[in-house]
Design a protein around this motif. Structure first.
Motif, PDB file in Angstrom:
ATOM      1  N   ARG A 391       0.582  -0.956  -0.124  1.00 20.18           N
ATOM      2  CA  ARG A 391      -0.229  -0.203  -0.218  1.00 20.18           C
ATOM      3  C   ARG A 391       0.344   1.504  -0.077  1.00 20.18           C
ATOM      4  NH1 ARG A 391      -2.368   2.517   4.196  1.00 20.18           N
ATOM      5  NH2 ARG A 391      -3.597   4.563   3.804  1.00 20.18           N
ATOM      6  N   ALA A 392       2.215   1.463   0.321  1.00 21.19           N
ATOM      7  CA  ALA A 392       2.434   2.743   0.951  1.00 21.19           C
ATOM      8  C   ALA A 392       3.900   2.626   0.192  1.00 21.19           C
ATOM      9  CB  ALA A 392       3.538   1.874   2.369  1.00 21.19           C
ATOM     10  N   ASN A 393       4.394   2.491  -1.095  1.00 17.42           N
ATOM     11  CA  ASN A 393       4.357   1.993  -2.578  1.00 17.42           C
ATOM     12  C   ASN A 393       3.971   1.847  -3.388  1.00 17.42           C
ATOM     13  OD1 ASN A 393       7.536   1.231  -1.493  1.00 17.42           O
ATOM     14  ND2 ASN A 393       7.210  -0.607  -1.140  1.00 17.42           N
ATOM     15  N   ALA A 394       2.821   1.661  -3.624  1.00 16.48           N
ATOM     16  CA  ALA A 394       1.977   2.006  -4.154  1.00 16.48           C
ATOM     17  C   ALA A 394       1.408   2.937  -4.371  1.00 16.48           C
ATOM     18  CB  ALA A 394       0.291   0.883  -3.880  1.00 16.48           C
ATOM     19  N   LEU A 395       1.559   3.813  -3.121  1.00 16.14           N
ATOM     20  CA  LEU A 395       1.082   5.703  -2.705  1.00 16.14           C
ATOM     21  C   LEU A 395       1.780   6.593  -3.804  1.00 16.14           C
ATOM     22  CD1 LEU A 395      -0.892   5.115   0.437  1.00 16.14           C
ATOM     23  CD2 LEU A 395      -2.101   5.853  -1.410  1.00 16.14           C
ATOM     24  N   VAL A 396       3.047   5.760  -3.352  1.00 17.54           N
ATOM     25  CA  VAL A 396       4.086   6.557  -4.218  1.00 17.54           C
ATOM     26  C   VAL A 396       4.339   6.687  -5.614  1.00 17.54           C
ATOM     27  CG1 VAL A 396       6.602   6.902  -3.986  1.00 17.54           C
ATOM     28  CG2 VAL A 396       5.579   6.125  -2.249  1.00 17.54           C
ATOM     29  N   MET A 397       3.700   5.752  -6.308  1.00 17.59           N
ATOM     30  CA  MET A 397       3.979   5.467  -7.073  1.00 17.59           C
ATOM     31  C   MET A 397       2.743   6.307  -7.971  1.00 17.59           C
ATOM     32  SD  MET A 397       5.464   0.918  -7.695  1.00 17.59           S
ATOM     33  CE  MET A 397       5.177   1.388  -9.433  1.00 17.59           C
ATOM     34  N   THR A 398       1.252   5.979  -7.479  1.00 13.33           N
ATOM     35  CA  THR A 398       0.495   6.588  -7.735  1.00 13.33           C
ATOM     36  C   THR A 398       1.184   8.191  -8.027  1.00 13.33           C
ATOM     37  OG1 THR A 398      -0.545   6.858  -6.116  1.00 13.33           O
ATOM     38  CG2 THR A 398      -1.339   5.494  -6.864  1.00 13.33           C
ATOM     39  N   GLU A 399       1.858   8.784  -7.435  1.00 16.73           N
ATOM     40  CA  GLU A 399       2.061  10.150  -7.303  1.00 16.73           C
ATOM     41  C   GLU A 399       1.275  11.023  -6.870  1.00 16.73           C
ATOM     42  OE1 GLU A 399       4.205  10.981 -10.406  1.00 16.73           O
ATOM     43  OE2 GLU A 399       5.644  10.408 -10.691  1.00 16.73           O
ATOM     44  N   ASP A 400       0.629  10.344  -5.633  1.00 12.84           N
ATOM     45  CA  ASP A 400      -0.365  11.582  -5.312  1.00 12.84           C
ATOM     46  C   ASP A 400      -0.399  12.238  -4.399  1.00 12.84           C
ATOM     47  OD1 ASP A 400      -3.177  12.388  -4.101  1.00 12.84           O
ATOM     48  OD2 ASP A 400      -3.473  10.525  -3.185  1.00 12.84           O
ATOM     49  N   GLU A 401      -0.570  13.614  -3.352  1.00 16.06           N
ATOM     50  CA  GLU A 401       0.358  14.538  -2.539  1.00 16.06           C
ATOM     51  C   GLU A 401       0.728  14.295  -1.700  1.00 16.06           C
ATOM     52  OE1 GLU A 401      -1.713  18.916  -1.163  1.00 16.06           O
ATOM     53  OE2 GLU A 401      -3.161  17.166  -2.269  1.00 16.06           O
ATOM     54  N   HIS A 402       1.590  14.144  -1.654  1.00 20.04           N
ATOM     55  CA  HIS A 402       2.684  13.768  -0.558  1.00 20.04           C
ATOM     56  C   HIS A 402       3.272  12.658  -0.814  1.00 20.04           C
ATOM     57  CE1 HIS A 402       2.023  18.060   1.310  1.00 20.04           C
ATOM     58  NE2 HIS A 402       0.841  18.215   1.101  1.00 20.04           N
ATOM     59  N   ALA A 403       2.600  12.105  -1.714  1.00 14.81           N
ATOM     60  CA  ALA A 403       3.180  11.082  -1.602  1.00 14.81           C
ATOM     61  C   ALA A 403       4.447  10.613  -0.724  1.00 14.81           C
ATOM     62  CB  ALA A 403       3.033   9.921  -3.493  1.00 14.81           C
ATOM     63  N   TYR A 404       6.118  11.162  -1.735  1.00 13.55           N
ATOM     64  CA  TYR A 404       7.134  10.797  -1.469  1.00 13.55           C
ATOM     65  C   TYR A 404       7.549  10.577  -0.362  1.00 13.55           C
ATOM     66  CZ  TYR A 404       7.634  10.546  -6.384  1.00 13.55           C
ATOM     67  OH  TYR A 404       7.710  10.084  -7.820  1.00 13.55           O
ATOM     68  N   ALA A 405       6.975  11.816   0.679  1.00 10.26           N
ATOM     69  CA  ALA A 405       7.209  12.553   1.707  1.00 10.26           C
ATOM     70  C   ALA A 405       6.437  11.524   3.000  1.00 10.26           C
ATOM     71  CB  ALA A 405       6.808  13.816   2.313  1.00 10.26           C
ATOM     72  N   GLN A 406       5.545  11.206   2.564  1.00  6.88           N
ATOM     73  CA  GLN A 406       4.846  10.008   3.279  1.00  6.88           C
ATOM     74  C   GLN A 406       5.532   8.407   3.203  1.00  6.88           C
ATOM     75  OE1 GLN A 406       0.902  10.206   2.657  1.00  6.88           O
ATOM     76  NE2 GLN A 406       0.151  12.328   3.518  1.00  6.88           N
ATOM     77  N   GLY A 407       6.174   8.278   1.839  1.00 14.71           N
ATOM     78  CA  GLY A 407       6.201   7.278   1.574  1.00 14.71           C
ATOM     79  C   GLY A 407       6.826   5.928   3.045  1.00 14.71           C
ATOM     80  N   ALA A 408       7.883   7.123   2.834  1.00 10.60           N
ATOM     81  CA  ALA A 408       8.942   7.314   4.431  1.00 10.60           C
ATOM     82  C   ALA A 408       8.608   5.967   5.679  1.00 10.60           C
ATOM     83  CB  ALA A 408      10.095   8.189   4.485  1.00 10.60           C
ATOM     84  N   ALA A 409       7.575   7.188   5.748  1.00 12.49           N
ATOM     85  CA  ALA A 409       7.177   7.141   7.355  1.00 12.49           C
ATOM     86  C   ALA A 409       5.520   5.530   7.561  1.00 12.49           C
ATOM     87  CB  ALA A 409       5.970   8.366   7.605  1.00 12.49           C
ATOM     88  N   LEU A 410       5.232   5.509   6.164  1.00 12.58           N
ATOM     89  CA  LEU A 410       4.410   4.420   6.205  1.00 12.58           C
ATOM     90  C   LEU A 410       5.010   3.711   6.302  1.00 12.58           C
ATOM     91  CD1 LEU A 410       1.758   5.864   3.301  1.00 12.58           C
ATOM     92  CD2 LEU A 410       0.755   4.956   5.411  1.00 12.58           C
ATOM     93  N   CYS A 411       6.502   3.277   4.837  1.00 15.22           N
ATOM     94  CA  CYS A 411       6.941   1.897   5.194  1.00 15.22           C
ATOM     95  C   CYS A 411       7.623   1.060   6.220  1.00 15.22           C
ATOM     96  CB  CYS A 411       7.876   2.242   3.999  1.00 15.22           C
ATOM     97  SG  CYS A 411       7.234   1.442   2.020  1.00 15.22           S
ATOM     98  N   LEU A 412       8.690   2.729   7.405  1.00 12.91           N
ATOM     99  CA  LEU A 412       8.835   2.313   8.849  1.00 12.91           C
ATOM    100  C   LEU A 412       7.114   2.177   9.280  1.00 12.91           C
ATOM    101  CD1 LEU A 412      10.949   2.831  10.565  1.00 12.91           C
ATOM    102  CD2 LEU A 412       9.946   5.446  11.383  1.00 12.91           C
ATOM    103  N   TYR A 413       6.182   2.347   9.302  1.00 17.70           N
ATOM    104  CA  TYR A 413       4.781   1.368   9.858  1.00 17.70           C
ATOM    105  C   TYR A 413       5.116   0.813   9.975  1.00 17.70           C
ATOM    106  CZ  TYR A 413       4.361   6.473  11.194  1.00 17.70           C
ATOM    107  OH  TYR A 413       4.295   8.302  10.980  1.00 17.70           O
ATOM    108  N   ALA A 414       4.858  -0.249   8.601  1.00 16.24           N
ATOM    109  CA  ALA A 414       4.488  -1.495   8.109  1.00 16.24           C
ATOM    110  C   ALA A 414       6.015  -2.164   8.390  1.00 16.24           C
ATOM    111  CB  ALA A 414       5.140  -1.131   6.661  1.00 16.24           C
ATOM    112  N   ALA A 415       7.433  -1.377   8.660  1.00 18.07           N
ATOM    113  CA  ALA A 415       8.304  -2.427   9.753  1.00 18.07           C
ATOM    114  C   ALA A 415       7.530  -2.983  11.259  1.00 18.07           C
ATOM    115  CB  ALA A 415      10.322  -2.013   9.005  1.00 18.07           C
TER     116      ALA A 415
END
Length: 864
Positions: A391-415
């Motif tokens: 989900r986190a990586n897909a959101l980054v690739m959809t290039e939605d608003e703040h996608a890259y900035a949120q991607g790091a946090a989402l993946c960290l939470y996934a870990a």
């Protein structure tokens, strides 16, 4: 519904209509296969202000002479009656009839005749109509030769996808596949919007193969000859399939051999012929064909045919399909893997296996560059850490608003979390997936680091220190040197709660370990599977820039480009091409950069525009706005650094200093050290010695030890050195940079050395250095820097005897005549504003002028 992708054809047809309107003779054949859109195209251009006679061929009438001509001329029945009375005999020849028809149509000009479905027009009618040129359009699948023709092909990928989106909600990757599978045939695409379910169109269910088509195309492509050709064209056709026997029968329509060929995924020939033959069969016949093929094939296709022949889910078949997915992915890319995994999910009788295959399909969809499909698939899976990673990586690739900035946090939470899907809930969750799903947790941390580097100073809800701590907890130090090696012992715990300075800059702490780790990481990716390279390319591509080694950087990006092309991963291909292009721009290889960027899209890249000296504030502003919206801080900084370089090229040192200072201040991860040499130059030229020294020291403290970086370091030291110490440093810089591919930095060294020499009044030496710089910049297409070198060279050249001005006065006069202010002239020529004012007064006296407006005429050769 509008027409898609036919702008050129519409323009050509409207030109013909205009010729008819003017009374000129015009004729055109519009030729194309069934369903290609001939009728819709012509209906769209038929004029309201002209009389149009239209006749469509009817297959049953094709054997009756003049049947079509009679129907065409019914609107002119009174005039036609008179014409027929003048024709002797029951069945006149075509020449006599042709003359009469030509006269009849000429008497009714302007008039346009449209003959549709020409393959079913009787020969006599067609011969008569082709003989006249009053205004004629003939359209059909088998339209006659001998006239100017317009051949309609299938729609382009973008046009076909646009047509589909106008009718239904469809995933972009699915749309692209449907356009390819139908050859861009508009009727086939419209048929699919009715035949396929929303699940098919959105990518959560595997597409049928062959694709279904409507009755109209079934009729067109299964009539005698078409179906036989589909069977005979099968590259794997063998007597065992019964194909040859079916093809030998002259009246074959839908024999078992043809169905066997159509049911095979590797069938060749026209894409719609196979689909039409398959669609014309009953479900029982199709399953029987697949059962036969399953018994006679091996490998991956056997599992596919077994699934198509089955009437119920089957765990064994599902397992075989999942095994086949990996092999299919290696051969045909991740999209093929998605197809097999979706089929495996559909054939799975148990929910656990079904969700496992769906999650694997979602991960493959990410690699295939289909983030929307991945999001839909993962929404069908019970929550888990792997699902959150997708989900986190897909959101980054959809290039939605703040996608890259949120991607790091989402993946960290996934870990750290095995259950919650929302960031806030994941933040509160206790670390669990590290113990229960260690591999998934480590991959999540790697992804978090990648997104951190992409987000740069715009990262939200986490920090480098936080990600580094998670990486250490999970034992990821060996694969995350760009983050982990940057952290001094104890700094992670001390700064874990702070965003700025959380763990220190990557370039200022653990630099040796970081560089060694990055080199090991790049070396490891050299032999890694393509899927691993694609997953890691963004973060590693940014980190490898810190090595200051063009050979290693080029090799990495070429590896990434090759992997994306082999895998068909479009999103990753664009990222790799852009990364490689930015490197080539920094090196001064603008032609190569432009070639790479041409594969990405039509929009010019700001870094290339800035390097060429082009002023496109609208374009650059749009790029910056988009990058900031996406939370792509690294891209923002690259563009701003390019703008600083462009200001330097124009001699606008104050602006270059301001931009460079902002980039350096926001560079929390130390990823943009290449701006520091520019900042030193801009600060020195702006008179800000303190800032120049600070930037130079920061660059020296964190730069990698390579020939390229040593050359830049020597150039920076030369700018800061006392006059008696600068020359050997400039020479050292040029010597070192000449041994690297960094032509742009070498040209800058020649330029700066030439400027220094001119100010020492060593004009001959200055001219040599400046001429070299100008030639290099012109060869690189760097108009801005080439212009700066040319101005300096002009000031260093001996003033012609016929001119009353010195070389410096002439340079000042030229700039003033062009509209530059005293301050701008001073900045470009490294003088004070008072000195410029003093020289201008002398120039006015020598040229006998009283204002700047009179300078331009006075500077012309014939006025001196």
């Amino acid at each position: 519904m509008g027409l898609w992708g036919r702008a050129g054809e519409i323009a050509a047809l409207r030109g013909l209509v205009e010729a008819v309107r003017r009374g000129s003779g015009a004729a055109l054949v519009v030729r194309g296969e069934a369903g290609i859109g001939k009728t819709a195209l012509l209906e769209a251009v038929m004029p309201d202000d002209l009389r149009v006679l239209r006749v469509a061929g009817v297959e049953e009438e094709a054997r009756f002479p003049y049947a079509a001509l009679h129907r065409l001329l019914i609107p002119l029945k009174s005039e036609m009656s008179e014409m027929l009375r003048r024709i002797d005999g029951p069945l006149p020849d075509t020449r006599t009839t042709g003359r009469a028809v030509t006269a009849l149509l000429a008497a009714n000009r302007p008039l346009l005749c449209w003959v549709d479905d020409a393959q079913w027009i009787d020969h006599e009618s067609l011969a008569v109509l082709l003989a006249q040129r009053t205004g004629l359009i003939v359209s059909g699948r088998e339209a006659p030769e001998g006239l100017p023709s317009l051949d309609l092909g299938g729609l382009s990928s973008s046009a076909g996808a646009g047509l589909l989106r106008e009718v239904v909600d469809v995933d972009p990757q699915i749309a692209a596949h449907l356009v390819r599978a139908t050859g861009g045939n508009p009727q086939a695409l419209l048929d699919l919007t009715r035949e396929l379910t929303p699940a098919h169109l959105l990518g959560t269910r595997s597409l049928p193969d062959p694709l279904p088509v409507g009755d109209r195309l079934i009729e067109a492509y299964t009539r005698p000859g078409f179906g036989v050709l589909a069977a005979a064209a099968h590259p794997q056709a063998r007597p065992g399939f019964g194909v040859l026997a079916a093809a030998a029968h002259p009246q074959a329509r839908l024999g078992p051999g043809m169905l066997l060929a159509a049911a095979h995924p590797h069938a060749d020939g026209h894409p719609l012929r196979r689909a039409a033959v398959y669609s014309a069969a009953t479900a029982v016949e199709r399953r029987a064909a697949h059962a036969t093929l399953a018994a006679t094939t091996t490998g991956d296709l056997r599992a596919w045919h077994r699934a198509a022949a089955s009437v119920a889910p089957d765990a064994g078949i599902a397992s075989d399909l999942a095994d086949a997915a990996g092999r299919a992915g290696l051969r045909n890319g991740p999209a093929a893997r998605v197809t097999f995994l979706l089929r495996a999910a559909e054939m799975s009788p148990g929910s656990a296996d079904r969700e496992r295959h769906l999650l694997a399909a979602a991960e493959a969809a990410l690699t295939a560059g289909a983030p929307q499909q991945a999001l839909r698939l993962v929404s069908m899976v019970a929550v888990g850490s792997r699902a959150l990673i997708v989900r986190a990586n897909a959101l980054v690739m959809t290039e939605d608003e703040h996608a890259y900035a949120q991607g790091a946090a989402l993946c960290l939470y996934a870990a750290r979390a095995s259950g919650p899907t929302e960031p806030d809930a994941a933040r509160e969750a206790v670390p669990s997936s590290g113990a229960t799903e260690p591999d998934a947790a480590r991959e999540a941390v790697r992804d978090a680091a990648d997104h951190l580097l992409r987000a740069g100073h715009l990262v939200r809800d986490t920090s480098a220190a936080e990600i580094a701590r998670a990486a250490r907890e999970l034992g990821c130090d060996d694969v995350l040197p760009m983050v982990v090696a940057a952290m001094e012992p104890g700094s992670v715990e001390a700064n874990a709660d702070g965003r700025r300075g959380g763990g220190g800059r990557l370039g200022e702490a653990g630099a040796d370990g970081r560089r060694d780790g990055i080199r090991r990481l790049v070396e490891g990716l050299r032999e890694a599977p393509d899927e691993v390279v694609l997953r890691r390319q963004s973060g590693v591509g940014i980190a490898v820039d810190l090595l200051w080694d063009a050979v290693v950087q080029r090799a990495f990006w070429q590896r990434a480009i090759a992997a994306s092309r082999r895998s068909g991963a479009e999103w990753h291909r664009r990222i790799a091409l852009t990364g490689a292009a930015v490197l080539e721009i920094r090196l001064g290889e603008t032609a190569r950069a432009a070639e790479l960027l041409s594969e990405v899209g039509d929009r010019p890249h700001p870094a290339l525009l800035a390097w060429r000296g082009a002023d496109h504030p609208g374009v650059v502003g749009a790029w910056l706005e988009a990058a900031e919206r996406l939370g792509a801080g690294h891209a923002v900084q690259l563009i701003r650094a390019a703008l600083a370089g462009a200001a330097l090229s124009r001699g606008d040192y104050s602006l270059a200093c301001t931009i460079g200072r902002e980039v350096a201040a926001d560079d929390e991860l130390g990823l943009h050290r290449h701006v520091l040499p520019d900042l030193v130059e801009a600060a020195v030229r702006s008179g800000d010695r303190v800032r120049a020294v600070a930037a130079g020291e920061a660059f020296a403290a964190g730069v990698a030890d390579t020939t390229w970086s040593r050359g830049l370091l020597a150039r920076t030291h030369a700018l800061l050195a006392a006059n008696d110490e600068a020359e050997p440093l400039y020479r050292e810089a040029m010597s070192l940079l000449a041994a690297t591919p960094a032509r742009a930095d070498l040209a800058r060294a020649h330029l700066l050395y030439g400027e220094w020499l001119r100010r020492r009044r060593r004009r001959r030496d200055a001219r040599a250095a400046l001429a070299t710089a100008r030639e290099m910049y012109e060869a690189m297409g760097a108009a801005g820097f080439a212009g700066r070198a040319a101005r300096e060279l002009a000031a260093a050249e001996t003033t012609p005897a016929t001119s009353p001005l010195t070389a410096q006065e002439r340079a000042i006069a030229d700039l003033a005549a062009a509209g530059a202010t005293n301050t701008e002239i001073a900045a470009q020529l490294f003088l004070s504003a008072n000195t410029v004012d003093h020289h201008l007064r002398k120039i006015f006296r020598k040229l006998d002028v009283t204002s700047r407006r009179r300078l331009q005429p006075a500077l012309r050769p014939d006025s001196q």
